[in-house]
Design a protein around this motif. Sequence first.
Motif, short mmCIF file in Angstrom:
data_model
loop_
_atom_site.label_atom_id
_atom_site.label_comp_id
_atom_site.label_asym_id
_atom_site.label_seq_id
_atom_site.Cartn_x
_atom_site.Cartn_y
_atom_site.Cartn_z
N LEU A 170 34.65 33.46 39.81
CA LEU A 170 35.80 34.50 39.36
C LEU A 170 35.45 35.26 40.45
CD1 LEU A 170 37.74 35.89 37.37
CD2 LEU A 170 35.68 36.54 36.04
N GLU A 183 36.67 38.98 41.26
CA GLU A 183 37.45 40.06 40.56
C GLU A 183 36.75 41.49 40.81
OE1 GLU A 183 39.48 42.81 39.34
OE2 GLU A 183 40.30 41.03 38.69
N ASP A 184 37.30 42.31 41.28
CA ASP A 184 36.66 43.89 41.75
C ASP A 184 36.55 44.67 40.59
OD1 ASP A 184 39.57 44.07 41.83
OD2 ASP A 184 39.11 46.23 42.64
N ARG A 188 36.14 41.82 34.94
CA ARG A 188 35.10 40.41 35.34
C ARG A 188 34.22 40.31 34.37
NH1 ARG A 188 33.41 42.84 39.48
NH2 ARG A 188 31.37 43.59 38.79
N GLU A 189 33.78 41.12 33.70
CA GLU A 189 32.66 40.83 32.61
C GLU A 189 33.51 39.97 31.25
OE1 GLU A 189 30.71 44.43 31.47
OE2 GLU A 189 29.86 44.49 33.50
N SER A 201 34.64 36.45 32.28
CA SER A 201 33.60 35.66 32.21
C SER A 201 32.89 35.21 30.96
CB SER A 201 32.33 36.49 33.01
OG SER A 201 31.23 35.60 33.15
N LEU A 261 30.21 34.70 39.67
CA LEU A 261 30.96 36.12 39.61
C LEU A 261 30.82 36.57 41.20
CD1 LEU A 261 29.81 37.80 36.33
CD2 LEU A 261 31.97 36.55 36.94
N GLU A 316 32.35 40.19 43.41
CA GLU A 316 33.04 41.64 43.01
C GLU A 316 34.07 41.77 44.32
OE1 GLU A 316 28.97 42.18 45.30
OE2 GLU A 316 29.80 41.01 43.80
N ASP A 364 41.35 37.72 41.95
CA ASP A 364 42.21 38.83 41.99
C ASP A 364 42.90 38.75 43.34
OD1 ASP A 364 43.64 41.17 41.07
OD2 ASP A 364 42.03 42.41 41.63
#
Length: 346
Positions: A6, A8-9, A14-15, A18, A30, A32, A52
């Motif tokens: 994943l 995702e910034d 993101r959390e 997840s 993960l 960022e 993203d």
Amino acid sequence: MKKILLIEDNAEIRENTSEILELDGYEVLLAENGKVGVDLALKEIPDLIICDIMMPVLDGYGVLHLLSKQEKTATIPFIFLSAKAERTDLRKGMDMGADDYITKPFDDVELLSAIESRLRKKEVSKKHYSQDIAGLDQLIADANGEQELKKLTENREVRYFKKKTEIYREGDFPLYLYYIQKGKIKAFKTNDDGKEFIVNLYNAGDFVGYVDLIQETNFTDTTETLEETEICLIPKKDFYVLLHQNPQVAQKFIQLLSKNIKANEENLLKLAYNSVRKRVSEALLRFYQDNLSSMKISREDLASAAGTSLETAIRTLSDFRDEKLIEVESGRITILNIEKLKRLRN
């Protein structure tokens, strides 16, 4: 456990994403930003990537571009996440090779359904299938039973042919994909003098006519039954649905059908350069099937398959009989020493 990367910034998204994935049984990696995501993808080789689009350092398009250039990551299913729902963004992502596109905000079911669909199609492309109707049915079932593909297995027309009956002729335009349920057929070409040359032999469980069907060209050979034969006819339009509506299944189906092309090319090279003894032994072994040592073959068909004259084929068979490699009685040839015959052709 399937591994999902994943990228995702936004920390909150993101959390939350997840957590959804982990609750559904996935291992989640993960990242960022795009640069970290590319490094993780190359190191971990995940089963699927969710990315993203608008991110610092390296955006989602850049991630997809870089990973598509690497052999080990080029085929990983790739899903874009973005709050931007403009059609131009969707088109750009798909043109670059993305497999799906989900706009934020999204619900759990939408995300998980997209993931399951892409992983399932990936498994189909990796799986090996038997070269018969059972393999085809299993392949279509694994493709999640899409309605268009189901048509390929429904309402098949089955025709019964007597020995020495023509199935199709060189120059005809293909209307069906043929599947042999029972029997045996030969494919041959004829030169200007009317001399026949057998280019292939097909047995029960083989598909026939697929090369010209895929290329949308007229048949380049003629096929005729060597014994009573039962053939299943799959309409061209249904076959094209398989090719054009589902790329993953089409790729595997083409591999399934085409795996003997290399062997056929090697056979033609042997016929072109090998000695008569090698060619006749090769022809005998091509007719040989199902571990049956006895077979009824016309001398004309044997000569045609060996690419030699009838007289030469008969003389070579006589030599093989004197050497106790075969036995000939009432037109039936029985192989007495198959191992030696195999050594002869090599």
